[in-house]
Motif scaffolding. Structure first.
Motif, PDB file in Angstrom:
ATOM      1  N   LYS A   1       1.226   0.042  -2.756  1.00 40.29           N
ATOM      2  CA  LYS A   1       0.325   0.045  -1.612  1.00 40.29           C
ATOM      3  C   LYS A   1      -0.318  -1.329  -1.497  1.00 40.29           C
ATOM      4  O   LYS A   1      -0.614  -1.972  -2.499  1.00 40.29           O
ATOM      5  N   GLN A   2      -0.551  -1.768  -0.256  1.00 37.46           N
ATOM      6  CA  GLN A   2      -1.131  -3.077  -0.034  1.00 37.46           C
ATOM      7  C   GLN A   2      -2.526  -2.926   0.569  1.00 37.46           C
ATOM      8  O   GLN A   2      -2.784  -2.010   1.337  1.00 37.46           O
ATOM      9  N   GLU A   3      -3.423  -3.840   0.239  1.00 30.55           N
ATOM     10  CA  GLU A   3      -4.784  -3.809   0.746  1.00 30.55           C
ATOM     11  C   GLU A   3      -5.143  -5.168   1.333  1.00 30.55           C
ATOM     12  O   GLU A   3      -4.566  -6.198   0.976  1.00 30.55           O
ATOM     13  N   GLU A   4      -6.176  -5.172   2.224  1.00 27.56           N
ATOM     14  CA  GLU A   4      -6.536  -6.385   2.948  1.00 27.56           C
ATOM     15  C   GLU A   4      -7.138  -7.464   2.057  1.00 27.56           C
ATOM     16  O   GLU A   4      -7.172  -8.629   2.429  1.00 27.56           O
TER      17      GLU A   4
ATOM     18  N   SER B   1       0.162   8.628   3.078  1.00 26.79           N
ATOM     19  CA  SER B   1       1.421   8.135   3.626  1.00 26.79           C
ATOM     20  C   SER B   1       1.141   6.904   4.484  1.00 26.79           C
ATOM     21  O   SER B   1       0.558   7.016   5.564  1.00 26.79           O
ATOM     22  N   PRO B   2       1.507   5.723   4.041  1.00 34.22           N
ATOM     23  CA  PRO B   2       1.202   4.491   4.781  1.00 34.22           C
ATOM     24  C   PRO B   2       1.732   4.479   6.218  1.00 34.22           C
ATOM     25  O   PRO B   2       1.197   3.763   7.069  1.00 34.22           O
TER      26      PRO B   2
ATOM     27  N   ASN C   1      -2.826  -0.553  10.835  1.00 33.22           N
ATOM     28  CA  ASN C   1      -4.032  -1.140  10.258  1.00 33.22           C
ATOM     29  C   ASN C   1      -3.734  -2.213   9.218  1.00 33.22           C
ATOM     30  O   ASN C   1      -4.660  -2.821   8.677  1.00 33.22           O
ATOM     31  N   ILE C   2      -2.471  -2.432   8.919  1.00 33.59           N
ATOM     32  CA  ILE C   2      -2.110  -3.411   7.900  1.00 33.59           C
ATOM     33  C   ILE C   2      -2.330  -4.827   8.441  1.00 33.59           C
ATOM     34  O   ILE C   2      -1.705  -5.226   9.421  1.00 33.59           O
TER      35      ILE C   2
ATOM     36  N   ASN D   1       7.793  -1.414  11.951  1.00 31.50           N
ATOM     37  CA  ASN D   1       7.506  -1.240  13.377  1.00 31.50           C
ATOM     38  C   ASN D   1       6.009  -1.152  13.654  1.00 31.50           C
ATOM     39  O   ASN D   1       5.526  -1.656  14.683  1.00 31.50           O
ATOM     40  N   GLY D   2       5.275  -0.518  12.751  1.00 34.28           N
ATOM     41  CA  GLY D   2       3.836  -0.406  12.942  1.00 34.28           C
ATOM     42  C   GLY D   2       3.153  -1.758  12.925  1.00 34.28           C
ATOM     43  O   GLY D   2       2.235  -2.025  13.722  1.00 34.28           O
TER      44      GLY D   2
END
Length: 294
Positions: free
Chosen positions: A161-164, A212-213, A219-220, A245-246
């Protein structure tokens, strides 16, 4: 009566990151249930020249304290940039050491060797405890003395998972939809997920949705590199596209590379080299060059 004798070679390392690896020979016979262990000694000459300093980065165990808890990690400092190295050998973290990157392996909650309570921290909290521990590690006062916290990247495979907070990120064959994954994966993996989530998809549907990302890909904000095997049956390519795509819909930064003939984890040396090179170039573009231009 015939007696069957077997010898098995074992290799182990103590929990400490810098502990030497030890090899053993396990001798057993069918007539006796008591195994006999024999530690194998090195045949290297004691008069051999010492290994040159600066070629490899020695691990440094850390206990990062934040908010009244401890997060265990292993820190590797950058190695000698003048060392040309062997391109056939240098894969993974060794490549980044040589490029003056520091490296941190976070043994987040759920990792072994730190006691039962530390292992149980992940139970029911997969996607929460592990992510928070990675963030806390980067923000810890101890680590701020060793790295530039504003130029950090997070990388991971499969269940990552990635975070800002991170300046860049890499996802290798990552899961985007836990609901689909629960329907498609094999029994062993599913039982593992049920334990880490705290229930089945039918029992706690909101948890599977919220972790589920795919549903939050818009929002990424962190620039993301996606690496995926086209023949992956555990996490198929269809899991990668919703994330891609998001991010594209919100005009974010994303780059993707799909490898033919690859599954869940790289098998071919050519793919391993390409994946590392794509990743290194991504960090250079998103963290190093951007900082210099500003």
């Amino acid at each position: 009566m015939s007696v069957v004798s077997r010898t098995i070679l074992l290799s182990s390392r103590d929990c400490e990151a810098n502990a030497p690896r030890r090899s053993y020979a396990l001798h057993s016979t069918a007539s006796s249930f008591k195994p006999k262990f024999e530690e194998l000694k090195s045949t290297a000459s004691t008069s051999a020249a010492p290994f040159p300093e600066g070629i490899i980065s020695l691990p440094k165990p850390l206990e990062l304290k934040l908010d009244g808890k401890i997060v265990y990690a292993v820190y590797y400092s950058p190695t000698n940039p003048a060392y040309a190295g062997d391109p056939e050998f240098e894969l993974g973290e060794a490549v980044f050491h040589k490029q003056r990157y520091a490296w941190l392996d976070v043994n987040y909650g759920g990792s072994s060797c730190y006691g039962r309570a530390y292992v149980e921290r992940l139970k029911g909290n997969w996607g929460i405890t592990d992510v928070k521990d990675c963030i806390d590690a980067v923000e810890s006062p101890e680590l701020s003395l060793l790295i530039d916290a504003k130029r950090t990247a997070i990388r991971g495979g499969s269940a990552g998972k990635q975070e800002e907070i991170f300046a860049s990120a890499t996802s290798s064959y990552g899961i985007s939809n836990m609901e689909v994954f629960a329907d498609d994966t094999h029994k062993f993996e599913l039982k593992y997920v049920i334990k880490l989530f705290g229930g089945t998809k039918e029992e706690i549907p909101d948890v599977y949705h919220d972790r589920s990302p795919e549903y939050f890909s818009a929002n990424i904000k962190t620039p993301l590199l996606v690496l995926q095997g086209n023949d992956d049956e555990i996490v198929p390519p269809v899991q990668a596209w919703p994330i891609i795509n998001g991010i594209l819909k919100t005009k974010g930064h994303v780059e993707a590379h799909f490898f033919d003939g690859e599954q869940h984890g790289w098998r071919r040396s050519e793919t391993m080299k390409k994946a590392i090179e794509f990743e290194r170039e991504w960090y250079e573009k998103m963290m190093v060059r951007t900082t210099i231009s500003n």
